[in-house]
Motif scaffolding. Structure first.
Motif, mmCIF file in Angstrom:
data_model
loop_
_atom_site.group_PDB
_atom_site.id
_atom_site.type_symbol
_atom_site.label_atom_id
_atom_site.label_comp_id
_atom_site.label_asym_id
_atom_site.label_seq_id
_atom_site.Cartn_x
_atom_site.Cartn_y
_atom_site.Cartn_z
ATOM 1 N N ASP A 1 0.834 -1.210 0.000
ATOM 2 C CA ASP A 1 0.000 0.000 0.000
ATOM 3 C C ASP A 1 0.870 1.263 0.000
ATOM 4 O OD1 ASP A 1 0.651 0.788 2.672
ATOM 5 O OD2 ASP A 1 -1.152 -0.113 3.503
ATOM 6 N N PRO A 2 0.261 2.439 -0.155
ATOM 7 C CA PRO A 2 1.048 3.679 -0.226
ATOM 8 C C PRO A 2 1.908 3.953 1.012
ATOM 9 C CG PRO A 2 -1.174 4.074 -1.038
ATOM 10 C CD PRO A 2 -1.161 2.686 -0.448
ATOM 11 N N VAL B 1 -14.506 -12.758 -4.648
ATOM 12 C CA VAL B 1 -13.134 -13.166 -4.931
ATOM 13 C C VAL B 1 -12.378 -11.943 -5.446
ATOM 14 C CG1 VAL B 1 -11.682 -14.667 -6.362
ATOM 15 C CG2 VAL B 1 -13.869 -15.504 -5.528
ATOM 16 N N MET B 2 -11.115 -11.811 -5.055
ATOM 17 C CA MET B 2 -10.275 -10.695 -5.510
ATOM 18 C C MET B 2 -8.946 -11.265 -5.986
ATOM 19 S SD MET B 2 -8.951 -7.483 -3.303
ATOM 20 C CE MET B 2 -7.190 -7.297 -3.381
ATOM 21 N N VAL C 1 -5.238 2.811 -6.056
ATOM 22 C CA VAL C 1 -5.444 3.976 -5.206
ATOM 23 C C VAL C 1 -5.929 5.116 -6.102
ATOM 24 C CG1 VAL C 1 -4.378 5.608 -3.609
ATOM 25 C CG2 VAL C 1 -3.649 3.206 -3.610
ATOM 26 N N ALA C 2 -7.117 5.638 -5.788
ATOM 27 C CA ALA C 2 -7.699 6.736 -6.559
ATOM 28 C C ALA C 2 -6.980 8.052 -6.233
ATOM 29 C CB ALA C 2 -9.188 6.860 -6.246
ATOM 30 N N LEU D 1 -9.536 1.226 -4.213
ATOM 31 C CA LEU D 1 -10.527 0.518 -5.003
ATOM 32 C C LEU D 1 -10.098 -0.949 -5.050
ATOM 33 C CD1 LEU D 1 -10.759 3.122 -7.912
ATOM 34 C CD2 LEU D 1 -12.167 2.994 -5.834
ATOM 35 N N LEU D 2 -10.891 -1.819 -4.440
ATOM 36 C CA LEU D 2 -10.577 -3.238 -4.399
ATOM 37 C C LEU D 2 -11.397 -3.963 -5.460
ATOM 38 C CD1 LEU D 2 -9.634 -2.197 -1.566
ATOM 39 C CD2 LEU D 2 -10.003 -4.530 -0.809
#
Length: 169
Positions: free
Chosen positions: A104-105, A151-152, A158-159, A165-166
Motif C-alpha cells: 500500500d502507499p 473473490v479478488m 489507489v484513486a 478501489l478493491l
C-alpha cells in the motif's frame, strides 16, 4: 498425501467459511515442496527496500477443499527463495485460494485471499492480513479479517483522492 492438521479441525461455527483460518507462521514439512501436487494463481510484490514476496495456493490434487495459501520470500532479488514463511489453511472443507499481495502507499504489505466451502459455495469471501513492516524475513502479521463476499485476484488501485478501489467480483 495425508490430511493436514488444520484440515482436520472441526469448524468453529455452523458457517465455517466465515471462521478465521489457521495462520501458520512456522509451516512444517506437511506444507513443503514434496507435498504440493498442485499450485495456482501466483503473485509477487517488492517492498520499498527490495525484499520480494511471492504467494500462491496449493494443497490436494487440484481446486478443492484442501487448498491453502503459501507465502515465501527472497532477500537477494529472487536468486534464492525461502521455504514457506506463512501458510493460511482454513479448517474442515473450507479452501483458501486466489491470493494477492499488495504494497500500500504507506509501505505495508497486504495479503488477500478468498475462502469458500469445498470448491465454490456461491458466496466466497475475501480475507486480508497486513504486515506493517514487510522488510524482515518473518514480519509480524495482523489477524486475518474478512472484508467482503466474492473473490479478488488483482491488486487494489489507489484513486486520486486516496480511496482504495478493491477489485472484488
Amino acid at each position: 498425501f495425508s490430511l493436514l492438521p488444520a484440515a482436520l479441525a472441526a469448524p468453529v461455527s455452523r458457517d465455517p467459511a466465515m471462521d478465521p483460518p489457521a495462520v501458520i507462521t512456522s509451516p512444517g514439512p506437511g506444507y513443503g515442496d514434496e507435498t504440493r501436487k498442485f499450485q495456482g494463481i501466483p503473485g509477487i510484490e517488492r517492498t520499498r527496500k527490495g525484499r520480494l514476496w511471492a504467494v500462491w495456493y496449493a494443497g490436494g490434487d487440484g481446486e478443492g477443499p484442501f487448498n491453502y495459501v503459501v507465502l515465501v520470500t527472497s532477500g537477494d532479488d529472487g536468486r534464492t527463495w525461502s521455504k514457506p514463511r506463512l501458510v493460511v489453511d482454513p479448517a474442515w472443507y473450507v479452501r483458501a485460494y486466489d491470493p494477492c499481495l499488495w504494497l500500500d502507499p504507506k509501505g505495508r504489505l497486504w495479503l488477500f485471499w478468498a475462502q469458500a466451502v469445498v470448491k465454490w459455495d456461491g458466496r466466497g469471501g475475501v480475507w486480508a492480513m497486513v504486515a506493517n513492516n514487510p522488510e524482515p524475513e518473518n514480519p509480524k502479521w495482523s489477524a486475518p479479517r474478512r472484508i467482503a463476499d466474492g473473490v479478488m485476484m488483482n491488486k487494489p488501485t489507489v484513486a486520486k483522492d486516496g480511496r482504495w478501489l478493491l477489485p472484488i467480483g
